[in-house]
Design a protein around this motif. Structure first.
Motif, PDB file in Angstrom:
ATOM      1  N   LEU A 170      26.437 -32.973 -83.483  1.00 50.47           N
ATOM      2  CA  LEU A 170      26.804 -34.338 -82.741  1.00 50.47           C
ATOM      3  C   LEU A 170      27.281 -34.060 -81.610  1.00 50.47           C
ATOM      4  O   LEU A 170      27.187 -34.481 -80.574  1.00 50.47           O
ATOM      5  N   MET A 171      28.336 -33.083 -81.691  1.00 53.94           N
ATOM      6  CA  MET A 171      29.393 -32.817 -80.389  1.00 53.94           C
ATOM      7  C   MET A 171      28.617 -32.322 -79.170  1.00 53.94           C
ATOM      8  O   MET A 171      28.956 -32.370 -78.102  1.00 53.94           O
ATOM      9  N   LYS A 172      27.221 -31.750 -79.643  1.00 49.92           N
ATOM     10  CA  LYS A 172      26.737 -30.928 -78.665  1.00 49.92           C
ATOM     11  C   LYS A 172      25.290 -31.508 -78.409  1.00 49.92           C
ATOM     12  O   LYS A 172      24.410 -31.015 -77.728  1.00 49.92           O
ATOM     13  N   ALA A 173      25.217 -32.952 -78.772  1.00 47.38           N
ATOM     14  CA  ALA A 173      23.927 -33.625 -78.613  1.00 47.38           C
ATOM     15  C   ALA A 173      23.821 -34.466 -77.106  1.00 47.38           C
ATOM     16  O   ALA A 173      23.653 -35.327 -77.030  1.00 47.38           O
ATOM     17  N   HIS A 174      24.210 -33.560 -76.045  1.00 54.46           N
ATOM     18  CA  HIS A 174      24.673 -34.011 -74.684  1.00 54.46           C
ATOM     19  C   HIS A 174      23.044 -34.798 -74.184  1.00 54.46           C
ATOM     20  O   HIS A 174      23.205 -35.531 -73.183  1.00 54.46           O
ATOM     21  N   ASN A 206      41.552 -32.917 -80.875  1.00 64.18           N
ATOM     22  CA  ASN A 206      41.275 -31.566 -80.214  1.00 64.18           C
ATOM     23  C   ASN A 206      40.271 -30.721 -80.681  1.00 64.18           C
ATOM     24  O   ASN A 206      39.786 -30.012 -79.617  1.00 64.18           O
ATOM     25  N   THR A 207      39.957 -30.923 -81.720  1.00 63.64           N
ATOM     26  CA  THR A 207      38.618 -30.193 -82.387  1.00 63.64           C
ATOM     27  C   THR A 207      37.357 -30.680 -81.339  1.00 63.64           C
ATOM     28  O   THR A 207      36.397 -29.980 -81.014  1.00 63.64           O
ATOM     29  N   VAL A 208      37.311 -32.030 -81.188  1.00 63.68           N
ATOM     30  CA  VAL A 208      36.379 -32.465 -80.378  1.00 63.68           C
ATOM     31  C   VAL A 208      36.337 -32.245 -78.854  1.00 63.68           C
ATOM     32  O   VAL A 208      35.384 -31.764 -78.367  1.00 63.68           O
ATOM     33  N   ILE A 209      37.386 -32.098 -78.333  1.00 62.00           N
ATOM     34  CA  ILE A 209      37.490 -31.833 -76.893  1.00 62.00           C
ATOM     35  C   ILE A 209      37.519 -30.221 -76.745  1.00 62.00           C
ATOM     36  O   ILE A 209      36.728 -29.821 -75.644  1.00 62.00           O
ATOM     37  N   GLU A 210      37.713 -29.395 -78.022  1.00 68.36           N
ATOM     38  CA  GLU A 210      37.345 -28.030 -77.492  1.00 68.36           C
ATOM     39  C   GLU A 210      35.920 -27.728 -77.772  1.00 68.36           C
ATOM     40  O   GLU A 210      35.315 -26.546 -77.483  1.00 68.36           O
ATOM     41  N   ASN A 211      35.076 -28.569 -78.753  1.00 66.70           N
ATOM     42  CA  ASN A 211      33.824 -27.925 -79.019  1.00 66.70           C
ATOM     43  C   ASN A 211      32.663 -28.921 -78.491  1.00 66.70           C
ATOM     44  O   ASN A 211      31.462 -28.514 -78.590  1.00 66.70           O
ATOM     45  N   SER A 212      33.091 -29.996 -77.751  1.00 70.47           N
ATOM     46  CA  SER A 212      32.044 -31.041 -77.388  1.00 70.47           C
ATOM     47  C   SER A 212      31.541 -30.606 -75.897  1.00 70.47           C
ATOM     48  O   SER A 212      32.176 -30.043 -75.174  1.00 70.47           O
ATOM     49  N   THR A 213      30.246 -30.947 -75.724  1.00 70.28           N
ATOM     50  CA  THR A 213      29.371 -30.401 -74.627  1.00 70.28           C
ATOM     51  C   THR A 213      29.061 -31.829 -73.783  1.00 70.28           C
ATOM     52  O   THR A 213      28.485 -32.211 -72.914  1.00 70.28           O
ATOM     53  N   ILE A 214      29.632 -32.803 -74.556  1.00 70.60           N
ATOM     54  CA  ILE A 214      29.340 -34.190 -74.119  1.00 70.60           C
ATOM     55  C   ILE A 214      30.920 -34.654 -73.325  1.00 70.60           C
ATOM     56  O   ILE A 214      31.997 -34.402 -73.953  1.00 70.60           O
ATOM     57  N   PRO A 215      30.649 -35.546 -72.289  1.00 73.06           N
ATOM     58  CA  PRO A 215      32.022 -35.955 -71.557  1.00 73.06           C
ATOM     59  C   PRO A 215      32.901 -36.804 -72.844  1.00 73.06           C
ATOM     60  O   PRO A 215      32.182 -37.752 -73.420  1.00 73.06           O
ATOM     61  N   CYS A 216      34.094 -36.510 -72.790  1.00 69.78           N
ATOM     62  CA  CYS A 216      34.816 -37.182 -73.835  1.00 69.78           C
ATOM     63  C   CYS A 216      36.016 -37.962 -73.329  1.00 69.78           C
ATOM     64  O   CYS A 216      36.389 -37.983 -72.223  1.00 69.78           O
ATOM     65  N   ILE A 217      36.281 -39.282 -73.936  1.00 69.82           N
ATOM     66  CA  ILE A 217      37.459 -40.155 -73.659  1.00 69.82           C
ATOM     67  C   ILE A 217      38.394 -39.715 -74.541  1.00 69.82           C
ATOM     68  O   ILE A 217      38.236 -40.061 -76.144  1.00 69.82           O
ATOM     69  N   GLN A 218      39.819 -39.006 -74.376  1.00 69.95           N
ATOM     70  CA  GLN A 218      40.615 -38.760 -75.153  1.00 69.95           C
ATOM     71  C   GLN A 218      41.403 -40.208 -75.780  1.00 69.95           C
ATOM     72  O   GLN A 218      41.829 -40.930 -74.861  1.00 69.95           O
ATOM     73  N   THR A 219      41.600 -40.174 -77.157  1.00 72.96           N
ATOM     74  CA  THR A 219      42.046 -41.481 -77.587  1.00 72.96           C
ATOM     75  C   THR A 219      43.316 -41.219 -78.594  1.00 72.96           C
ATOM     76  O   THR A 219      43.011 -40.191 -79.518  1.00 72.96           O
ATOM     77  N   GLY A 220      43.996 -41.905 -78.994  1.00 75.04           N
ATOM     78  CA  GLY A 220      44.980 -41.980 -80.420  1.00 75.04           C
ATOM     79  C   GLY A 220      45.839 -41.121 -80.418  1.00 75.04           C
ATOM     80  O   GLY A 220      46.868 -41.927 -81.434  1.00 75.04           O
ATOM     81  N   ILE A 221      46.270 -40.036 -79.905  1.00 73.42           N
ATOM     82  CA  ILE A 221      47.535 -39.381 -80.224  1.00 73.42           C
ATOM     83  C   ILE A 221      48.670 -40.284 -79.821  1.00 73.42           C
ATOM     84  O   ILE A 221      48.884 -40.228 -78.586  1.00 73.42           O
ATOM     85  N   GLY A 222      49.566 -40.382 -80.898  1.00 71.68           N
ATOM     86  CA  GLY A 222      50.700 -41.381 -80.519  1.00 71.68           C
ATOM     87  C   GLY A 222      52.073 -40.572 -80.996  1.00 71.68           C
ATOM     88  O   GLY A 222      52.536 -41.350 -81.952  1.00 71.68           O
ATOM     89  N   ASN A 223      52.595 -39.846 -80.254  1.00 71.84           N
ATOM     90  CA  ASN A 223      54.180 -39.320 -80.402  1.00 71.84           C
ATOM     91  C   ASN A 223      54.839 -40.517 -79.507  1.00 71.84           C
ATOM     92  O   ASN A 223      55.468 -40.190 -78.310  1.00 71.84           O
ATOM     93  N   CYS A 224      55.060 -41.643 -80.172  1.00 72.07           N
ATOM     94  CA  CYS A 224      55.799 -42.733 -79.274  1.00 72.07           C
ATOM     95  C   CYS A 224      57.232 -42.631 -79.589  1.00 72.07           C
ATOM     96  O   CYS A 224      57.741 -42.493 -80.543  1.00 72.07           O
TER      97      CYS A 224
END
Length: 415
Positions: free
Chosen positions: A189-193, A209-227
């Motif tokens: 799925l990550m490579k179905a650009h 991080n897994t998605v960012i490192e493996n995707s060939t599709i433009p990503c919008i990073q969300t969610g990591i929250g060290n608040c």
């Protein structure tokens, strides 16, 4: 044709229709989908109960179970989210810019859907409803890949929406879910650009991080929250304790829960004993520096790793700091640009914190738990973007659109 290719082709076909739907029709679908959730609530809860039991038996942590579990109230909240999305202005077709050139060319810019959106997320079934509602209203087709622990719940919710779409004579493939939750299928799925325009990961740091490192599709990073929450020396102690308790314990397993507390040295003696008592009463494990352990003897020593950790659990790290300079340096080093808060009665310190702390959401005297699409009045959210391109903070309808230029001429040619 392979599995992911079939989903991609089906999504592209559906998106052509979805992108052209009027606001009235989209709103009618959303309201019917909200009612269908309520009508199928008992069935969804029964299926979810089995997912929860399986997750408990597999030994996952308590905070994860909380994210996975649906209740009647949470299903009602999902339905209310769809109703609120229906009440919002439709961004699709909005003209954001217009100009007539000296040669008579009329140049306009208008909002259009992104196209086909894929979302990879973990254990929260409400994401399924939020994604469907926001993507439909913004004219996008969506392919969902949830975690294996919630697969049966997610399929049940998607089937509810598919039935509503079919009843409205709309292509049901406007929303699809991967029923195969294997890592191999996720990687494909990550490579179905060629089919997917944007990929949005929503979940843990490891997932993102897994998605960012493996995707060939433009990503919008969300969610990591060290608040972080910084308690300034001028802070109202009662106010500070209430904010911290809410930000840590109201729902500790979500990305906008506070993970690290920074306490000014001049108020440490006044706040830490009371704060420690309230946290311990709520079964929060405290990891503190040397001064913190002096005032909260039951706390355990904090390590360097603790300052960088998103616990998503009943754990909090506490550090006593010299001043606001140290606070800003600490957050710059360890923060994830999600949500940061100062509790203070000093206007200058508040303004400096707001201006100098780099995060998607910065707060003065309020819980970080408000960083949420529903709380911000977006009806729901597709995720909370911690990056700086296109979208930042809770992503609502506008963030699920792009723009295109529309140029009207009368025979002009370029010299």
């Amino acid at each position: 044709m392979e599995y992911i290719e079939k989903l991609g082709v089906a999504a592209e076909e559906a998106e052509i229709q979805i992108a052209q739907l009027s606001t009235k029709i989209k709103n009618e679908i959303l309201l019917k989908a909200a009612q269908a959730l309520l009508d199928n609530c008992n069935k969804i809860l029964e299926i979810n109960k089995k997912d929860v039991e399986n997750a408990i038996n597999s030994g996952v942590k308590k905070a994860f179970i909380d994210r996975l579990t649906l209740t009647e109230k949470r299903v009602e909240d999902m339905a209310d989210g769809l109703k609120q999305i229906a009440s919002l202005n439709d961004p699709v077709g909005e003209f954001t810019y217009g100009k007539t050139l000296p040669n008579g060319l009329i140049i306009q810019q208008k909002r259009v859907p992104l196209g086909v959106i894929a979302i990879i997320f973990e254990s929260r079934p409400n994401v399924t409803a939020d994604a469907f509602g926001l993507c439909l209203k913004s004219g996008n087709a969506v392919i969902l890949r949830g975690g294996k622990e919630a697969i049966n719940t997610n399929i049940a919710i998607v089937n509810v929406f598919k039935n509503v779409l079919k009843a409205c004579n709309i292509n049901e493939n406007a929303v699809q879910i991967l029923e195969d939750t294997s890592h191999d299928t996720a990687n494909k799925l990550m490579k179905a650009h060629q089919y997917i325009d944007v990929l949005i990961p929503r979940g843990s740091a490891r997932l993102i991080n897994t998605v960012i490192e493996n995707s060939t599709i433009p990503c919008i990073q969300t969610g990591i929250g060290n608040c972080h929450i910084f308690v300034d020396e001028s802070a109202d102690i009662t106010k500070a304790v209430n904010i911290i308790i809410n930000a840590k314990t109201q729902r500790p397993g979500v990305c906008n829960a506070v993970e690290t507390l920074l306490i000014h040295k001049n108020c440490a003696e006044n706040i830490l004993p009371q704060l420690g008592e309230e946290l311990i009463k709520r079964n929060v494990e405290i990891r503190g520096d040397e001064i913190t352990r002096k005032y909260i003897p039951s706390s355990i020593p904090a390590t360097e790793e603790d300052w960088a950790t998103e616990y998503e659990d009943y754990i909090v790290a506490i550090k006593v700091v010299e001043n606001l300079d140290e606070v800003i340096k600490h957050i710059t080093k360890y923060g994830t640009k999600h949500s940061e808060c100062i509790v203070t009665e000093n206007y200058s310190n508040a303004q400096r914190f707001l201006n100098e702390v780099d995060a998607a959401a910065v707060y003065v005297n309020a819980s970080t738990r408000f960083t949420d699409g529903g709380q911000f009045g977006f009806g729901a959210e597709i995720g909370i973007s911690t990056q700086k391109l296109h979208a930042r903070g809770p992503m609502g309808l506008k963030e699920l659109t792009t723009t295109k230029y529309v140029i009207t001429g009368n025979g002009q040619i370029r010299e």
